[in-house]
Design a protein around this motif. Structure first.
Motif, mmCIF file in Angstrom:
data_model
loop_
_atom_site.group_PDB
_atom_site.id
_atom_site.type_symbol
_atom_site.label_atom_id
_atom_site.label_comp_id
_atom_site.label_asym_id
_atom_site.label_seq_id
_atom_site.Cartn_x
_atom_site.Cartn_y
_atom_site.Cartn_z
ATOM 1 N N ALA B 137 -9.624 -49.913 4.062
ATOM 2 C CA ALA B 137 -8.888 -49.176 3.029
ATOM 3 C C ALA B 137 -7.400 -49.159 3.356
ATOM 4 C CB ALA B 137 -9.416 -47.749 2.931
ATOM 5 N N ARG B 138 -6.580 -49.237 2.313
ATOM 6 C CA ARG B 138 -5.140 -49.358 2.512
ATOM 7 C C ARG B 138 -4.384 -48.139 2.023
ATOM 8 N NH1 ARG B 138 -3.719 -55.584 0.801
ATOM 9 N NH2 ARG B 138 -4.877 -56.535 2.504
ATOM 10 N N ARG B 139 -3.228 -47.909 2.663
ATOM 11 C CA ARG B 139 -2.226 -47.010 2.093
ATOM 12 C C ARG B 139 -1.348 -47.888 1.229
ATOM 13 N NH1 ARG B 139 1.917 -44.206 4.984
ATOM 14 N NH2 ARG B 139 1.608 -42.231 3.940
ATOM 15 N N VAL B 140 -1.089 -47.464 0.018
ATOM 16 C CA VAL B 140 -0.305 -48.285 -0.905
ATOM 17 C C VAL B 140 0.869 -47.474 -1.421
ATOM 18 C CG1 VAL B 140 -0.351 -49.512 -3.113
ATOM 19 C CG2 VAL B 140 -2.300 -49.675 -1.542
ATOM 20 N N GLN B 141 2.049 -48.079 -1.372
ATOM 21 C CA GLN B 141 3.205 -47.422 -1.983
ATOM 22 C C GLN B 141 3.489 -48.066 -3.329
ATOM 23 O OE1 GLN B 141 7.281 -48.253 -1.175
ATOM 24 N NE2 GLN B 141 7.841 -46.090 -1.037
ATOM 25 N N CYS B 142 3.614 -47.239 -4.347
ATOM 26 C CA CYS B 142 3.983 -47.729 -5.675
ATOM 27 C C CYS B 142 5.479 -48.044 -5.635
ATOM 28 C CB CYS B 142 3.687 -46.646 -6.714
ATOM 29 S SG CYS B 142 4.349 -47.038 -8.344
ATOM 30 N N VAL B 143 5.836 -49.302 -5.923
ATOM 31 C CA VAL B 143 7.241 -49.689 -5.832
ATOM 32 C C VAL B 143 8.057 -49.013 -6.935
ATOM 33 C CG1 VAL B 143 7.190 -51.772 -7.271
ATOM 34 C CG2 VAL B 143 8.721 -51.683 -5.301
ATOM 35 N N HIS B 144 7.389 -48.539 -7.955
ATOM 36 C CA HIS B 144 8.095 -47.954 -9.103
ATOM 37 C C HIS B 144 8.435 -46.483 -8.883
ATOM 38 C CE1 HIS B 144 6.932 -51.740 -10.821
ATOM 39 N NE2 HIS B 144 5.664 -51.467 -10.580
ATOM 40 N N CYS B 145 7.410 -45.661 -8.526
ATOM 41 C CA CYS B 145 7.682 -44.224 -8.373
ATOM 42 C C CYS B 145 7.773 -43.836 -6.904
ATOM 43 C CB CYS B 145 6.616 -43.400 -9.083
ATOM 44 S SG CYS B 145 5.057 -43.275 -8.169
ATOM 45 N N LYS B 146 7.463 -44.781 -5.980
ATOM 46 C CA LYS B 146 7.528 -44.579 -4.522
ATOM 47 C C LYS B 146 6.427 -43.670 -3.997
ATOM 48 C CE LYS B 146 11.586 -46.738 -4.545
ATOM 49 N NZ LYS B 146 11.878 -48.020 -3.941
ATOM 50 N N GLY B 147 5.515 -43.250 -4.853
ATOM 51 C CA GLY B 147 4.416 -42.396 -4.399
ATOM 52 C C GLY B 147 3.408 -43.198 -3.585
ATOM 53 N N ILE B 148 2.761 -42.529 -2.619
ATOM 54 C CA ILE B 148 1.768 -43.182 -1.774
ATOM 55 C C ILE B 148 0.369 -42.850 -2.290
ATOM 56 C CG2 ILE B 148 0.763 -43.268 0.546
ATOM 57 C CD1 ILE B 148 3.447 -44.332 0.885
ATOM 58 N N THR B 149 -0.460 -43.870 -2.429
ATOM 59 C CA THR B 149 -1.862 -43.664 -2.749
ATOM 60 C C THR B 149 -2.660 -44.010 -1.497
ATOM 61 O OG1 THR B 149 -1.430 -44.233 -5.055
ATOM 62 C CG2 THR B 149 -3.728 -44.281 -4.335
ATOM 63 N N GLU B 150 -3.485 -43.037 -1.037
ATOM 64 C CA GLU B 150 -4.225 -43.221 0.218
ATOM 65 C C GLU B 150 -5.592 -43.848 -0.051
ATOM 66 O OE1 GLU B 150 -3.045 -42.367 3.220
ATOM 67 O OE2 GLU B 150 -1.406 -40.956 2.806
ATOM 68 N N ASN B 151 -6.160 -44.448 0.996
ATOM 69 C CA ASN B 151 -7.544 -44.937 0.963
ATOM 70 C C ASN B 151 -7.858 -45.826 -0.227
ATOM 71 O OD1 ASN B 151 -8.745 -43.904 3.324
ATOM 72 N ND2 ASN B 151 -8.563 -41.847 2.415
ATOM 73 N N VAL B 152 -7.002 -46.800 -0.460
ATOM 74 C CA VAL B 152 -7.193 -47.704 -1.592
ATOM 75 C C VAL B 152 -8.209 -48.775 -1.214
ATOM 76 C CG1 VAL B 152 -6.079 -49.422 -3.038
ATOM 77 C CG2 VAL B 152 -4.902 -47.273 -2.508
ATOM 78 N N THR B 153 -9.256 -48.897 -2.031
ATOM 79 C CA THR B 153 -10.273 -49.911 -1.743
ATOM 80 C C THR B 153 -10.382 -50.929 -2.866
ATOM 81 O OG1 THR B 153 -11.982 -48.518 -2.727
ATOM 82 C CG2 THR B 153 -11.665 -48.324 -0.345
ATOM 83 N N THR B 154 -9.678 -50.702 -3.971
ATOM 84 C CA THR B 154 -9.843 -51.602 -5.112
ATOM 85 C C THR B 154 -8.577 -52.398 -5.407
ATOM 86 O OG1 THR B 154 -9.109 -49.979 -6.735
ATOM 87 C CG2 THR B 154 -11.457 -49.996 -6.200
ATOM 88 N N GLN B 155 -8.796 -53.494 -6.107
ATOM 89 C CA GLN B 155 -7.698 -54.333 -6.600
ATOM 90 C C GLN B 155 -7.948 -54.607 -8.072
ATOM 91 O OE1 GLN B 155 -4.705 -55.305 -6.264
ATOM 92 N NE2 GLN B 155 -4.717 -57.084 -4.905
ATOM 93 N N PRO B 156 -7.084 -54.211 -9.006
ATOM 94 C CA PRO B 156 -5.907 -53.365 -8.806
ATOM 95 C C PRO B 156 -6.299 -51.908 -8.631
ATOM 96 C CG PRO B 156 -6.175 -53.879 -11.133
ATOM 97 C CD PRO B 156 -7.272 -54.613 -10.412
ATOM 98 N N VAL B 157 -5.273 -51.049 -8.472
ATOM 99 C CA VAL B 157 -5.545 -49.621 -8.294
ATOM 100 C C VAL B 157 -4.555 -48.820 -9.140
ATOM 101 C CG1 VAL B 157 -4.023 -49.405 -6.300
ATOM 102 C CG2 VAL B 157 -5.927 -47.802 -6.574
ATOM 103 N N LYS B 158 -5.014 -47.664 -9.609
ATOM 104 C CA LYS B 158 -4.132 -46.803 -10.389
ATOM 105 C C LYS B 158 -3.288 -45.968 -9.433
ATOM 106 C CE LYS B 158 -5.446 -44.947 -14.728
ATOM 107 N NZ LYS B 158 -4.366 -45.456 -15.507
#
Lengths: 321, 200, 353
Positions: B137-158
């Motif tokens: 699972a990944r930590r993902v930073q949204c390049v647009h709003c800079k918010g971090i989404t934790e525990n990402v397991t899917t592609q794509p992700v909301k």
């Protein structure tokens, strides 16, 4: 000033005898203007027209980086060397015009450091002088430990100790003194960067001990210069130029190529920067790799040679130059 | 922008005992096994100079913590989350000396946070020892709003902050401790593909 | 040469345009009818009077409008300009390089007076007259890098050199082709190039890195890079991709000439003396297809280059949606006759006179 070519025309401004073995040379720009700025640890290549031979040796700048009116270098006389230091000691006088390269820095400080720990031995002090002046001006934390044989031989020790007080520690090895490496290495705050310059044995000891104490390689820096070593004379064929050059025992391969009128790239002339890397076309014999640029695998492959410091022994060597 | 095959992924190693004056070891969940394996090669006295921090994962076998405790570290701490582990590392490093080694093993999220904390304390990232264990699972930073989404397991992700549908690129920022997420349907809004489980 | 600065925009109503002079001096990036990815680095020496290579930092008719656009971007997103703490000295190096270069190259536009560390800087086009102490950031309204790059066209990356690598530790990025400084800051040479396809032939990148590590003070270098952009939008950032991405779907066979722009980056590389850092200015030039085809040689050549572009590059450069339409549109300007070698328009000599 001929900046486009990366070279500077200078006049020898002063020559000071620091010890019987060490002279300090100060240069100013021939056109009276400012010299280019440089950073602590930078060197220049000094061109020495010595009769038929044009020698080019690298020397660390040791003047104040904040002062663009002068450059200074220190030259330790090396009787066993190829002749550059003897030329500087015997032939270079005040008022003489010389050509030097633009400054190049292969030994910069890491500005992320929380503290800079400088370990010097003998003439290895030279790159640290501008480092210290720069760090002091920037208000950075630093500590110098400097091993010299005797106070008299400790070029610049008095001056540094006077200016920087308890941040400078000088040890006379003839008196059995010397820095306590283990004590120093085991009591430095996280984020300290270590710099070492001096005799090869000292550099090896410091790097080895630091590693045993768990200092990561990223925090350990050393001045990588090597003087080209003399050796047996040999011949090299330059494939692209279609000529064969003779390399004399006190000449480097790069110097022999230049003496033959063939242009070859270089920057440090000390086996560190990789700029003079040359492909080997064929080799029947042994390349004496003296650089620390090529990896061990590359050296073993025999496909490349760093012509500034490496030599050849054997029947025939052809390189792509 | 939505190109496949980006090569700037972090590369993790295999933990091995290093020379050093002291050691800080952080393990999360299955990472405990990496520490136990490292212990087999550790010289005598290694753990007497070590501080061990463990982050149990939900559903962890209880014997994991016991196994780590039995290594005889000078100090053993069990904390609730990767963020707590990173905070503990930051505290330990505040007055640390050169010669302090940092080891971290677990998910990419934990590794990212601890590497960040250690870098902030003055350790170059390349001298921090890492081993990936457990979930991808990944930590993902949204390049647009800079918010971090934790525990990402899917592609794509909301994006859990701005709601855009993000392509998770293999482009990783150590400073942020996260992968980059870029809007996947920016050119034709509403055409995002359905999420697939990719990072397990 | 007196420059008349355009009143124009790079957003909303997109009034950006190139004068006939700006078209002639556009840095067209293809020297032959086919594009091959290469490092193509050459010395950044002053050449071709009238061209973008005449001065160290080219100032053109778009200067004032570009600086206004940068101000808008920074007001909206301050993270486009960042400097890690150890990079301030490099910022001063950059300020010195730009101020001394511009004052020498454009004495009617910029003036610099120095007395030791007391400096006075006059920027006439932007109406600036500031006195400050060199080395003391508290005497400037911004840090040194931000101060001078708010007055200089192009993006800037400041690269720290250590451990045999280059680290992107500071920069200002408001006219970028699709990369995020906020995300990439702190990365090394290989990490920030991770997303570039074809470059995974590592030898190309290792050679480029070695070249840069040995870059010398006083011997700057340059190269051109290119992509295409819909509308003359300077700020094609990933941050705002969800806002401008839809532009790509607006291209029709009828509006190619007006909407599709060739976007060329003049990248230069400079060793900075005090910090030993490298500055990497990335200057962006835009030209719409309608303007470009007024130079017949470029119309023919761009048609041929785009037609033979490998699919992975079409994808990487984000051209997929309008590549075919653009090739078709350009074909009208290509009679198949041979093109002359080199970058410049065929009447460049007349233009210089």
């Amino acid at each position: 000033m001929n900046r486009g070519e990366g070279k500077l025309s200078v006049v020898v401004d002063r020559v000071d005898t620091i010890t019987p073995m060490i002279k300090r040379f100060s240069f100013r720009a021939r056109d009276g203007g400012e010299l280019p700025r440089f950073s602590g640890g930078a060197h220049v290549i000094v061109e020495m027209p010595d009769g038929e031979i044009l020698r080019r040796n690298p020397y660390s700048l040791m003047s104040d980086p904040a002062d663009p009116s002068r450059y200074a270098i220190s030259v330790r006389r090396d009787e066993a060397g190829r002749g550059g230091s003897r030329f500087m000691h015997e032939k270079v006088r005040e008022g003489m015009e010389l050509t030097i390269s633009m400054p190049v820095n292969m030994f910069p400080s890491d500005r992320r450091a929380r503290k800079h720990l400088l370990l010097a031995g003998g003439i290895g002090i030279t790159p640290f002088v501008p480092h210290i002046l720069e760090l002091a001006a920037a208000g950075a934390a630093f500590e110098l430990h400097y091993n010299v044989r005797t106070r008299e031989q400790g070029a610049y020790a008095e001056d540094l100790a006077r200016r920087f007080g308890d941040r400078v520690h000088v040890y006379e090895t003839d008196l059995g003194e010397g820095f306590d490496l283990d004590a120093i290495l085991s009591d430095q705050p996280l984020g300290t960067h270590l710099y070492v310059c001096g005799p090869k044995g000292m550099i090896t000891d410091v790097i080895g001990r630091a590693s045993e104490f768990g200092w990561p390689g990223q925090n350990v820096h050393y001045e990588e210069f090597l003087a080209p070593q003399p050796g047996k004379p040999y011949q090299v064929e330059l494939a692209r130029s279609g000529i064969t050059v003779e390399v004399a025992s006190h000449q480097s391969l790069l110097e022999a190529i230049e003496a033959a009128g063939v242009d070859a790239p270089y920057l440090c002339r000390g086996g560190a920067c990789g700029q003079c890397e040359t492909a080997v076309v064929s080799c029947d014999g042994q390349i004496l790799h003296n650089d620390h640029y090529l990896t061990d695998e590359e050296k073993a492959s025999g496909e490349k040679i760093m012509v500034c410091v490496s030599r050849f022994e054997g029947r025939r060597l052809v390189i792509d130059r | 922008m939505l190109v496949e095959g980006i090569k700037s992924r972090p590369v993790y190693g295999v933990l091995a005992p290093q020379p050093g004056l002291s050691h800080i070891i952080v393990a999360e969940g299955e990472g405990a096994e990496a520490v136990l394996r490292m212990a087999e090669a550790a010289p005598a006295g290694f753990f007497a100079k070590s501080h061990l921090i463990f982050v149990p994962r939900g559903g962890d076998r209880p014997d994991r913590a016991d196994g780590l405790r039995a290594l005889g570290a000078a100090d053993f701490q069990s904390v609730g989350s990767p963020a707590d582990a990173a905070a503990a590392v930051a505290t330990l490093l505040r007055d640390a000396k050169m010669g302090t080694q940092v080891y971290v093993t677990g998910t990419e999220g934990l590794i990212g946070l601890v590497v960040q904390a250690a870098e902030t304390a003055g350790i170059d990232h390349a001298s921090i020892h890492t081993e990936h264990r457990g979930s991808m699972a990944r930590r993902v930073q949204c390049v647009h709003c800079k918010g971090i989404t934790e525990n990402v397991t899917t592609q794509p992700v909301k994006c859990s902050h701005c709601g855009l549908t993000l392509l998770v690129r293999d482009h990783y920022s150590r400073r942020i401790g996260a992968f980059q997420g870029v809007c996947i349907d920016a050119e034709e809004p509403g055409t995002a593909p359905r999420p697939e489980e990719l990072f397990k | 040469m007196t420059i008349v600065f355009n009143e124009e925009t790079f957003r909303d109503d997109f009034t950006f345009r190139n004068s006939p002079v700006a078209i002639k001096r556009f840095p067209f990036p293809f020297h032959e009818d086919r594009y091959m990815y290469s490092v193509n680095i050459e010395p950044h020496v002053k050449t071709a009077p009238g061209s973008v290579y005449e001065h160290a930092f080219d100032v053109d008719e778009h200067y004032v409008a570009e600086m206004r656009d940068r101000e808008l971007v920074l007001a909206e997103d301050p993270l486009r300009c960042q400097s890690l703490p150890h990079m301030e000295l490099a910022g001063w190096d950059l300020l010195e390089l730009i101020m001394t270069s511009k004052a020498e190259d454009y004495p009617d536009l910029f003036e610099l007076y120095r007395d030791g560390d007391s400096w006075r800087w006059i920027n006439r086009p932007l109406g600036i007259d500031d006195s400050f102490t060199f080395g003391d950031a508290s005497t400037l309204p911004y840090g040194p890098m931000e101060y001078i790059t708010r007055q200089t066209q192009g993006d800037f990356a400041l690269l720290d050199q250590r451990d045999g690598n280059l680290w992107m530790d500071a920069g200002i990025v408001t006219t970028q082709a699709d990369w995020s400084l906020d995300f990439d800051i702190g990365m090394n040479f290989f990490e920030w190039h991770g997303p570039v396809p074809l470059a995974h032939d590592m030898r190309v990148f290792e050679r480029a890195l070695k070249f840069l590590l040995n870059l010398q003070h006083g011997k700057p270098a340059r190269r051109l890079n290119w992509t295409m952009t819909i509308n003359p939008r300077l700020d094609t950032s990933p941050e705002n991709y969800h806002k401008w991405g839809t532009d790509r779907a607006t291209v029709t066979p009828e509006n190619v000439g007006n909407l599709v722009h060739l976007r060329v980056e003049l990248q230069t590389f400079w060793r900075l003396p005090r910090s030993n850092a490298i500055v990497f200015p990335i200057r962006c030039y835009l030209i719409k297809m309608d303007e470009l085809v007024t130079v017949p040689k470029w119309a023919k050549r761009l048609h041929r280059v785009l037609k033979t572009l490998p699919p992975e590059l079409i994808d990487y450069k984000g051209l997929s949606r309008y590549h075919g339409m653009t090739v078709e549109w350009l074909s009208r300007y290509d009679d198949g006759s041979p093109t002359s070698p080199g970058f410049f328009p065929d009447d460049w000599q007349d233009f210089q006179r």
